[in-house]
Design a protein around this motif. Structure first.
Motif, PDB file in Angstrom:
ATOM      1  N   ALA A 189      50.263  52.378  41.655  1.00 34.82           N
ATOM      2  CA  ALA A 189      49.928  53.123  42.482  1.00 34.82           C
ATOM      3  C   ALA A 189      48.395  54.011  42.353  1.00 34.82           C
ATOM      4  O   ALA A 189      47.845  54.434  42.926  1.00 34.82           O
ATOM      5  N   LYS A 190      48.485  54.260  40.917  1.00 35.20           N
ATOM      6  CA  LYS A 190      47.209  54.732  40.538  1.00 35.20           C
ATOM      7  C   LYS A 190      45.980  53.886  40.071  1.00 35.20           C
ATOM      8  O   LYS A 190      44.762  54.351  40.371  1.00 35.20           O
ATOM      9  N   ASP A 191      46.282  52.679  39.720  1.00 29.89           N
ATOM     10  CA  ASP A 191      45.278  51.870  39.407  1.00 29.89           C
ATOM     11  C   ASP A 191      45.737  50.440  39.632  1.00 29.89           C
ATOM     12  O   ASP A 191      46.476  49.842  39.501  1.00 29.89           O
ATOM     13  N   ILE A 192      44.655  49.524  40.198  1.00 34.07           N
ATOM     14  CA  ILE A 192      44.677  48.148  40.282  1.00 34.07           C
ATOM     15  C   ILE A 192      45.026  47.455  38.987  1.00 34.07           C
ATOM     16  O   ILE A 192      44.554  47.821  37.959  1.00 34.07           O
ATOM     17  N   HIS A 193      45.759  46.652  38.910  1.00 41.26           N
ATOM     18  CA  HIS A 193      46.109  45.894  37.390  1.00 41.26           C
ATOM     19  C   HIS A 193      45.912  44.319  37.888  1.00 41.26           C
ATOM     20  O   HIS A 193      46.480  43.800  38.493  1.00 41.26           O
ATOM     21  N   VAL A 194      45.322  43.975  36.744  1.00 39.52           N
ATOM     22  CA  VAL A 194      45.159  42.481  36.531  1.00 39.52           C
ATOM     23  C   VAL A 194      45.592  41.761  35.173  1.00 39.52           C
ATOM     24  O   VAL A 194      45.286  42.698  34.193  1.00 39.52           O
ATOM     25  N   ILE A 195      46.232  40.860  35.155  1.00 41.02           N
ATOM     26  CA  ILE A 195      46.699  40.194  33.749  1.00 41.02           C
ATOM     27  C   ILE A 195      45.789  38.817  33.974  1.00 41.02           C
ATOM     28  O   ILE A 195      45.971  38.069  34.800  1.00 41.02           O
ATOM     29  N   LYS A 234      45.650  39.384  28.862  1.00 41.04           N
ATOM     30  CA  LYS A 234      45.198  40.566  28.659  1.00 41.04           C
ATOM     31  C   LYS A 234      45.392  41.356  29.845  1.00 41.04           C
ATOM     32  O   LYS A 234      44.877  40.782  30.837  1.00 41.04           O
ATOM     33  N   THR A 235      45.619  42.744  29.960  1.00 38.89           N
ATOM     34  CA  THR A 235      45.829  43.377  31.108  1.00 38.89           C
ATOM     35  C   THR A 235      44.443  44.209  31.041  1.00 38.89           C
ATOM     36  O   THR A 235      43.940  44.968  30.389  1.00 38.89           O
ATOM     37  N   HIS A 236      43.976  44.351  32.528  1.00 41.38           N
ATOM     38  CA  HIS A 236      42.987  45.173  32.893  1.00 41.38           C
ATOM     39  C   HIS A 236      43.226  45.886  33.970  1.00 41.38           C
ATOM     40  O   HIS A 236      44.165  45.629  34.716  1.00 41.38           O
ATOM     41  N   ARG A 237      42.843  47.285  33.859  1.00 41.51           N
ATOM     42  CA  ARG A 237      43.118  48.288  34.969  1.00 41.51           C
ATOM     43  C   ARG A 237      42.104  48.894  35.464  1.00 41.51           C
ATOM     44  O   ARG A 237      41.081  48.852  34.719  1.00 41.51           O
ATOM     45  N   GLY A 238      42.104  49.502  36.771  1.00 44.71           N
ATOM     46  CA  GLY A 238      40.953  50.256  37.273  1.00 44.71           C
ATOM     47  C   GLY A 238      39.817  49.193  37.433  1.00 44.71           C
ATOM     48  O   GLY A 238      39.663  48.155  37.904  1.00 44.71           O
ATOM     49  N   ALA A 239      38.703  50.082  36.959  1.00 45.93           N
ATOM     50  CA  ALA A 239      37.334  49.399  37.141  1.00 45.93           C
ATOM     51  C   ALA A 239      37.059  48.361  36.449  1.00 45.93           C
ATOM     52  O   ALA A 239      36.668  47.075  36.796  1.00 45.93           O
ATOM     53  N   ASP A 240      37.983  47.721  35.152  1.00 45.53           N
ATOM     54  CA  ASP A 240      37.883  46.895  34.474  1.00 45.53           C
ATOM     55  C   ASP A 240      38.711  45.572  35.217  1.00 45.53           C
ATOM     56  O   ASP A 240      38.253  44.532  35.165  1.00 45.53           O
ATOM     57  N   ALA A 241      39.613  46.122  35.833  1.00 43.85           N
ATOM     58  CA  ALA A 241      40.412  45.043  36.810  1.00 43.85           C
ATOM     59  C   ALA A 241      39.507  44.341  37.873  1.00 43.85           C
ATOM     60  O   ALA A 241      39.432  43.159  38.163  1.00 43.85           O
ATOM     61  N   VAL A 242      38.767  45.308  38.429  1.00 49.14           N
ATOM     62  CA  VAL A 242      37.821  44.852  39.529  1.00 49.14           C
ATOM     63  C   VAL A 242      36.726  44.104  38.953  1.00 49.14           C
ATOM     64  O   VAL A 242      36.421  42.814  39.488  1.00 49.14           O
ATOM     65  N   LEU A 243      36.204  44.148  37.667  1.00 50.75           N
ATOM     66  CA  LEU A 243      35.093  43.172  37.157  1.00 50.75           C
ATOM     67  C   LEU A 243      35.925  42.061  36.609  1.00 50.75           C
ATOM     68  O   LEU A 243      35.039  41.008  36.766  1.00 50.75           O
ATOM     69  N   ALA A 244      36.795  42.119  36.224  1.00 56.35           N
ATOM     70  CA  ALA A 244      37.658  40.839  36.033  1.00 56.35           C
ATOM     71  C   ALA A 244      37.887  39.941  37.199  1.00 56.35           C
ATOM     72  O   ALA A 244      37.791  38.664  37.144  1.00 56.35           O
ATOM     73  N   ILE A 245      38.385  40.491  38.397  1.00 51.49           N
ATOM     74  CA  ILE A 245      38.222  39.726  39.627  1.00 51.49           C
ATOM     75  C   ILE A 245      36.839  39.200  39.939  1.00 51.49           C
ATOM     76  O   ILE A 245      36.804  37.962  40.246  1.00 51.49           O
TER      77      ILE A 245
END
Length: 113
Positions: A37-43, A48-59
């Motif tokens: 609910a706080k941050d978008i998460h991407v694996i 490797k797990t990316h959260r928040g701005a790092d997740a958006v960059l990973a996408i």
């Protein structure tokens, strides 16, 4: 904000490259709901797990047209500021992207004019 990103990915040519999971659906989630609910998460594929701005960059890095923008965002003098922008957007997402967004953007346009 996450819904906008998920919808964009879901309607793109890269849809099959992602395993999208909605925190409101009855799917098993690899993270706690409070964290999601706080941050978008991407694996990523390396686990490797990316959260928040790092997740958006990973996408963004997965799309040829956005890869350059993701590379720019990863520069050492830009990246420290991205979490600030991410927080501003995520904390105001209902006004920026939700039902109240129309009145916000109308007010902004009137003020600019």
């Amino acid at each position: 904000m996450c819904t906008v990103i998920m919808d964009t990915v879901d309607h793109s040519s890269k849809k099959e490259d992602f395993d999208l999971r909605d925190m409101h659906a009855d799917l098993p989630l690899p993270f706690e709901k409070d964290a999601i609910a706080k941050d978008i998460h991407v694996i990523d594929l390396d686990g490797k797990t990316h959260r928040g701005a790092d997740a958006v960059l990973a996408i963004m890095a997965q799309y040829p047209r956005l890869k350059g923008l993701a590379s720019f965002g990863n520069l050492f003098f830009i990246k420290p500021f991205l979490p600030i922008g991410y927080r501003l957007v995520s904390e105001n997402r209902r006004f920026l992207f939700g039902p109240a967004s129309k009145s916000l953007w109308l007010k902004a346009a009137v003020l600019v004019a």
